[in-house]
Design a protein around this motif. Structure first.
Motif, PDB file in Angstrom:
ATOM      1  N   SER A  63       1.603 -11.210   1.983  1.00 19.33           N
ATOM      2  CA  SER A  63       2.855 -10.900   1.546  1.00 19.33           C
ATOM      3  C   SER A  63       2.900 -11.713   0.131  1.00 19.33           C
ATOM      4  O   SER A  63       3.229 -11.324  -0.905  1.00 19.33           O
ATOM      5  CB  SER A  63       3.573 -10.316   2.464  1.00 19.33           C
ATOM      6  OG  SER A  63       3.688 -10.002   3.331  1.00 19.33           O
ATOM      7  N   ALA A  64       2.405 -12.917   1.177  1.00 18.87           N
ATOM      8  CA  ALA A  64       3.158 -14.417  -0.552  1.00 18.87           C
ATOM      9  C   ALA A  64       1.895 -14.020  -1.302  1.00 18.87           C
ATOM     10  O   ALA A  64       2.772 -14.228  -2.734  1.00 18.87           O
ATOM     11  CB  ALA A  64       3.281 -15.214   0.352  1.00 18.87           C
ATOM     12  N   VAL A  65       0.672 -14.181  -0.804  1.00 18.16           N
ATOM     13  CA  VAL A  65      -0.390 -13.816  -2.034  1.00 18.16           C
ATOM     14  C   VAL A  65      -0.082 -12.494  -3.261  1.00 18.16           C
ATOM     15  O   VAL A  65      -0.731 -12.758  -4.000  1.00 18.16           O
ATOM     16  CB  VAL A  65      -1.440 -13.804  -1.474  1.00 18.16           C
ATOM     17  CG1 VAL A  65      -2.892 -13.494  -2.392  1.00 18.16           C
ATOM     18  CG2 VAL A  65      -1.954 -15.187  -0.838  1.00 18.16           C
ATOM     19  N   THR A  66       0.623 -11.593  -2.803  1.00 18.75           N
ATOM     20  CA  THR A  66       0.594 -10.324  -3.350  1.00 18.75           C
ATOM     21  C   THR A  66       2.124 -10.850  -4.371  1.00 18.75           C
ATOM     22  O   THR A  66       1.666 -10.210  -5.432  1.00 18.75           O
ATOM     23  CB  THR A  66       1.281  -9.039  -2.741  1.00 18.75           C
ATOM     24  OG1 THR A  66      -0.134  -9.095  -1.683  1.00 18.75           O
ATOM     25  CG2 THR A  66       1.043  -7.541  -2.940  1.00 18.75           C
TER      26      THR A  66
ATOM     27  N   SER B  69      -3.875 -17.959   5.646  1.00 18.95           N
ATOM     28  CA  SER B  69      -5.223 -17.341   5.394  1.00 18.95           C
ATOM     29  C   SER B  69      -6.339 -18.054   4.410  1.00 18.95           C
ATOM     30  O   SER B  69      -5.492 -18.128   3.523  1.00 18.95           O
ATOM     31  CB  SER B  69      -4.802 -15.363   4.834  1.00 18.95           C
ATOM     32  OG  SER B  69      -4.006 -15.567   3.929  1.00 18.95           O
ATOM     33  N   GLY B  70      -7.338 -17.124   4.834  1.00 22.97           N
ATOM     34  CA  GLY B  70      -8.655 -17.337   2.965  1.00 22.97           C
ATOM     35  C   GLY B  70      -7.526 -17.689   2.086  1.00 22.97           C
ATOM     36  O   GLY B  70      -7.896 -18.471   0.583  1.00 22.97           O
ATOM     37  N   ASP B  71      -6.951 -16.148   1.782  1.00 22.95           N
ATOM     38  CA  ASP B  71      -6.488 -15.648   0.305  1.00 22.95           C
ATOM     39  C   ASP B  71      -5.353 -16.559  -0.016  1.00 22.95           C
ATOM     40  O   ASP B  71      -5.831 -17.274  -1.560  1.00 22.95           O
ATOM     41  CB  ASP B  71      -5.385 -14.309   0.297  1.00 22.95           C
ATOM     42  CG  ASP B  71      -6.607 -13.684   1.121  1.00 22.95           C
ATOM     43  OD1 ASP B  71      -7.704 -13.702   0.686  1.00 22.95           O
ATOM     44  OD2 ASP B  71      -6.329 -12.496   1.381  1.00 22.95           O
TER      45      ASP B  71
ATOM     46  N   THR C 185      -2.647 -21.952  -5.613  1.00 26.58           N
ATOM     47  CA  THR C 185      -2.598 -21.611  -4.158  1.00 26.58           C
ATOM     48  C   THR C 185      -1.396 -21.500  -3.788  1.00 26.58           C
ATOM     49  O   THR C 185      -0.793 -21.702  -4.558  1.00 26.58           O
ATOM     50  CB  THR C 185      -3.318 -23.010  -3.607  1.00 26.58           C
ATOM     51  OG1 THR C 185      -2.418 -23.968  -4.475  1.00 26.58           O
ATOM     52  CG2 THR C 185      -5.327 -22.794  -4.168  1.00 26.58           C
ATOM     53  N   VAL C 186      -1.504 -20.784  -2.781  1.00 32.71           N
ATOM     54  CA  VAL C 186      -0.168 -20.985  -1.895  1.00 32.71           C
ATOM     55  C   VAL C 186       0.392 -21.360  -1.211  1.00 32.71           C
ATOM     56  O   VAL C 186      -0.339 -21.797   0.262  1.00 32.71           O
ATOM     57  CB  VAL C 186       0.237 -19.159  -1.035  1.00 32.71           C
ATOM     58  CG1 VAL C 186       1.081 -18.915  -0.795  1.00 32.71           C
ATOM     59  CG2 VAL C 186      -0.277 -18.750  -2.020  1.00 32.71           C
TER      60      VAL C 186
ATOM     61  N   VAL D 169       1.492 -26.950   4.180  1.00 36.75           N
ATOM     62  CA  VAL D 169      -0.453 -27.556   3.570  1.00 36.75           C
ATOM     63  C   VAL D 169       0.539 -27.050   2.490  1.00 36.75           C
ATOM     64  O   VAL D 169       0.441 -25.420   1.555  1.00 36.75           O
ATOM     65  CB  VAL D 169      -1.164 -25.885   3.766  1.00 36.75           C
ATOM     66  CG1 VAL D 169      -2.555 -25.816   3.209  1.00 36.75           C
ATOM     67  CG2 VAL D 169      -1.806 -26.098   5.482  1.00 36.75           C
ATOM     68  N   SER D 170       0.137 -27.418   1.837  1.00 37.28           N
ATOM     69  CA  SER D 170       0.804 -27.952   0.292  1.00 37.28           C
ATOM     70  C   SER D 170      -0.112 -26.720  -0.521  1.00 37.28           C
ATOM     71  O   SER D 170      -1.028 -26.958  -0.927  1.00 37.28           O
ATOM     72  CB  SER D 170       0.920 -29.101  -0.532  1.00 37.28           C
ATOM     73  OG  SER D 170       0.538 -30.193  -0.904  1.00 37.28           O
ATOM     74  N   GLY D 171       0.471 -26.010  -1.352  1.00 39.46           N
ATOM     75  CA  GLY D 171      -0.343 -25.139  -2.804  1.00 39.46           C
ATOM     76  C   GLY D 171       0.611 -25.720  -4.001  1.00 39.46           C
ATOM     77  O   GLY D 171       1.475 -25.869  -3.921  1.00 39.46           O
ATOM     78  N   GLU D 172      -0.023 -25.318  -4.946  1.00 31.04           N
ATOM     79  CA  GLU D 172       0.513 -24.612  -6.290  1.00 31.04           C
ATOM     80  C   GLU D 172       1.893 -24.040  -5.933  1.00 31.04           C
ATOM     81  O   GLU D 172       2.930 -23.535  -7.744  1.00 31.04           O
ATOM     82  CB  GLU D 172      -0.017 -24.334  -7.412  1.00 31.04           C
ATOM     83  CG  GLU D 172      -1.838 -25.306  -7.421  1.00 31.04           C
ATOM     84  CD  GLU D 172      -2.706 -25.292  -7.898  1.00 31.04           C
ATOM     85  OE1 GLU D 172      -3.361 -25.895  -7.991  1.00 31.04           O
ATOM     86  OE2 GLU D 172      -3.209 -23.753  -7.518  1.00 31.04           O
ATOM     87  N   SER D 173       1.760 -22.973  -5.498  1.00 32.32           N
ATOM     88  CA  SER D 173       2.538 -21.699  -5.034  1.00 32.32           C
ATOM     89  C   SER D 173       4.310 -22.163  -5.335  1.00 32.32           C
ATOM     90  O   SER D 173       5.532 -21.509  -6.167  1.00 32.32           O
ATOM     91  CB  SER D 173       3.157 -20.575  -4.603  1.00 32.32           C
ATOM     92  OG  SER D 173       2.911 -21.169  -3.324  1.00 32.32           O
TER      93      SER D 173
END
Length: 634
Positions: free
Chosen positions: A207-210, A234-236, A243-244, A282-286
């Motif tokens: 859901s987050a990636v979408t 997830s890998g996505d 990145t999320v 896991v930190s990401g850019e989103s």
């Protein structure tokens, strides 16, 4: 060797980061409590009861094994509901089978163990509030009918309440854990139908990636305009741009809790797991953070190794090599060279039903459910040392003998080896890093190639048998079983050449049934057929030295052979024919007698060019014999 009980793990598919963490916890805790672990899994899940799907699901028939003391059903790995329901129906049919459900508390009759998603989602909301200072935060979870979706929503509410922030009803969105709800939320935000939040906590990474990508496509910057976080890693989420930010589920701890709960059912002993109940952030850019380079590197390294395994499988031409084999032994020998493709394999054993390729007239009769009592190890190898094969064992033992060589608990993965619903057997694999290494997608391809190759070899054998049978019928007379004219043409030249090359005598007998027309006209064709059959049996008494007996016409017969005959053989064979017919005529009570005329050729063939010349001589002598017999009957 100490006998150990086994905990069964029922998994839809074993690949995936979630399932690997859950299995890690299960295996680790089982080892502490001295249990073996048998993971029964599928490679494919299809809603319909296709033959292939039923063949896949047959592996769960081992749950009836006497050494299995209970099972852990990894609910979310069965993403195809009909397949899931079929397995559950089978489990419920097993009397007194103890089972714990992982990741679903809502299955009647079984205790459910779930990961602490409430705490994990709360940590994601805490991060948005405490690190980035957001106040207006929405939550997009899964369907409200799923307890896990409700838990995740409650984790969001816990964090907002603890920080004294308002939780509006429109901020609590129950979606689908997939793309549809996220796409719709992005549309509503972009078109002003929904108040624009500062951030959205999503209940999973899909859901987050979408949502991230749909917002960007609609001109809303992430994270500058709206921050987004995911959950469950997830890998996505790792490969998306941006990145999320996400968090792993505490599945290792949950897996350990499953074993402890099952252990309590079995022994009454109350054990607590050692693994701390927490996931990995896991930190990401989103959300506005930097990408966690170190974690991404570790994750991508795992992904790269799996892709390498798939690439090596494709480049190996394993399927083509197996299909190029012509016999079972050649197939197994070729297959042993491809065990190296199973990365980190400690032991792999291919177990086949004793008569997996048995030819039957009705090819629809074969093993569909369960396994035959007698099995054998078709191949057992660690990918390095010479393989062994042929060891027999009972399917009720489940573990092939080659797997039971160490006096400690083991964890094995069991998969069906089948073609559609035709059960050939199963395959068992152990990995060197038993707690952290599990079958990859390439392993699925490996077993699939073996299954297809076995069916190919089976069909080859069946076609050869059918061809040989059809060929045998084509050169045999249907009524008498003797060779027909085609059989004569096939073998007469060979026998003639043997007689010439070895300088031994050639025997040719031409025989003719007496008065067949009269028998047919007076007593009927069925009696004529009977007379022909009796004559054929009489002539077969002359075939003790490998001679060929031929029905060359309606009432005409030929015998030919090459042997070290003496000059008395015509008299000897004539007496055999006459003796058989005399005994028949005396005991048959038929209104007619069966008699035969015969002509013999017996000589060396140095001065002849082919058997037809010898046949002509025997034929002339037969007619002479027939004429004299007719005169004798007048």
């Amino acid at each position: 060797m100490k006998e150990r009980k086994t905990i069964a793990v029922l998994v839809g598919t074993t690949n995936g980061f979630f399932r690997s963490k859950c299995l890690s916890g299960i295996i680790k805790q089982a080892y502490k409590l001295d249990y073996n672990v048998a993971v029964f899994s599928l490679f494919t899940m299809i809603a319909d009861e296709t033959k292939h799907q039923l063949g896949e699901e047959n592996i769960f028939s081992f749950l009836k094994n006497k050494d299995i003391v209970g099972g852990i059903f990894v609910d979310y790995s069965f993403w195809e509901d009909r397949s899931r329901q079929r397995i559950m129906k089978f489990v419920r049919s097993l009397p007194d089978f103890r089972m714990v459900i992982f990741d679903n508390k809502g299955i009647p009759g079984y205790e459910g163990i779930v990961s602490n998603d409430r705490k994990g989602i709360a940590a994601m909301a805490d991060h948005l509030i405490e690190v980035h200072g957001f106040r207006k935060i929405m939550c997009l979870s899964g369907g409200a009918e799923f307890p896990v979706a409700v838990d995740r929503m409650n984790g969001y509410i816990d964090s907002m309440t603890r920080h004294g922030l308002e939780v509006k009803e429109e901020y609590k969105i129950y979606g689908d854990f997939w793309t549809g709800a996220a796409t719709e939320l992005a549309r509503k935000i972009a078109e002003g139908e929904t108040e624009r939040p500062e951030a959205v906590v999503c209940g999973n990474d899909k859901s987050a990636v979408t949502l991230v990508n749909e917002l960007i496509n609609r001109g809303i910057c992430v994270p500058e305009d709206i921050a987004v976080t995911g959950y469950d890693l997830s890998g996505d989420s790792m490969s998306n741009d941006p990145t999320v930010t996400t968090c792993t589920r505490p599945d290792v701890h949950a897996g350990e809790r499953c074993v402890c709960t099952l252990h309590k059912y079995i022994t009454g002993e109350d054990i607590e797991p050692d693994e701390p109940d927490e996931g990995i952030f896991v930190s990401g850019e989103s959300c506005g953070c930097r990408r966690d380079i170190a974690f991404a590197h570790r994750y991508n390294e795992i992904d790269r190794m799996e892709q390498d395994s798939e690439g090596q499988f494709r480049l190996s031409c394993m399927q083509e090599s197996l299909m190029a084999t012509e016999t079972y032994d050649e197939l197994i020998d070729t297959l042993s060279g491809f065990v190296r493709l199973i990365r980190d394999c400690a032991q792999v054993t291919l177990c086949l039903n004793e008569d997996w390729n048995l030819f039957r007239e009705d090819d629809s009769v074969y093993v569909r459910q369960g396994y035959q009592p007698d099995m054998y190890e078709a191949l057992s190898s660690d990918g390095v040392h010479p393989y062994t094969c042929g060891t027999e064992f009972r399917s009720e033992d489940m573990y092939p003998p080659s797997m039971m060589t160490e006096d400690r608990p083991i964890a094995c993965f069991f998969n069906s080896v089948h073609f559609e619903d035709r059960c050939f057997g199963y395959q068992v694999v152990r990995f060197r890093d038993e707690i952290n290494r599990f079958p990859e997608e390439a392993y699925h391809s490996w077993i699939s190639a073996v299954s297809v190759a076995l069916e190919y070899i089976r069909m080859q054998g069946r076609m050869k048998l059918m061809y040989n049978r059809a060929f045998a019928n084509s050169i045999r007379d249907a009524m008498t079983g003797l060779y027909n004219r085609q059989g004569y043409d096939m073998y007469c030249g060979q026998v003639f050449n043997i007689a010439k090359e070895r300088h031994i005598r050639l025997l040719v007998i031409v025989a003719d049934l007496d008065d067949l027309k009269k028998i047919n006209d007076v007593y009927g064709h069925s009696e004529g057929d009977n007379a022909i059959t009796v004559a054929a049996r009489a002539l077969q008494t002359c075939c003790g030295n490998g001679e060929y007996c031929v029905r060359s016409g309606g009432d005409e017969f030929i015998i030919f052979g090459a042997y070290d005959y003496d000059n008395a053989i015509p008299i000897f064979y004539r007496s055999r024919i006459d003796g058989y017919l005399a005994r028949y005529n005396t005991s048959s009570d038929k209104p007619y007698t069966v008699g035969m005329s015969a002509g013999f050729f017996i000589d060396y063939v140095d001065n002849y060019t082919n058997i037809d010349q010898c046949l002509k001589i025997a034929d002339e002598r037969m007619y002479a014999n027939k004429t004299s017999r007719k005169k004798g009957r007048k």
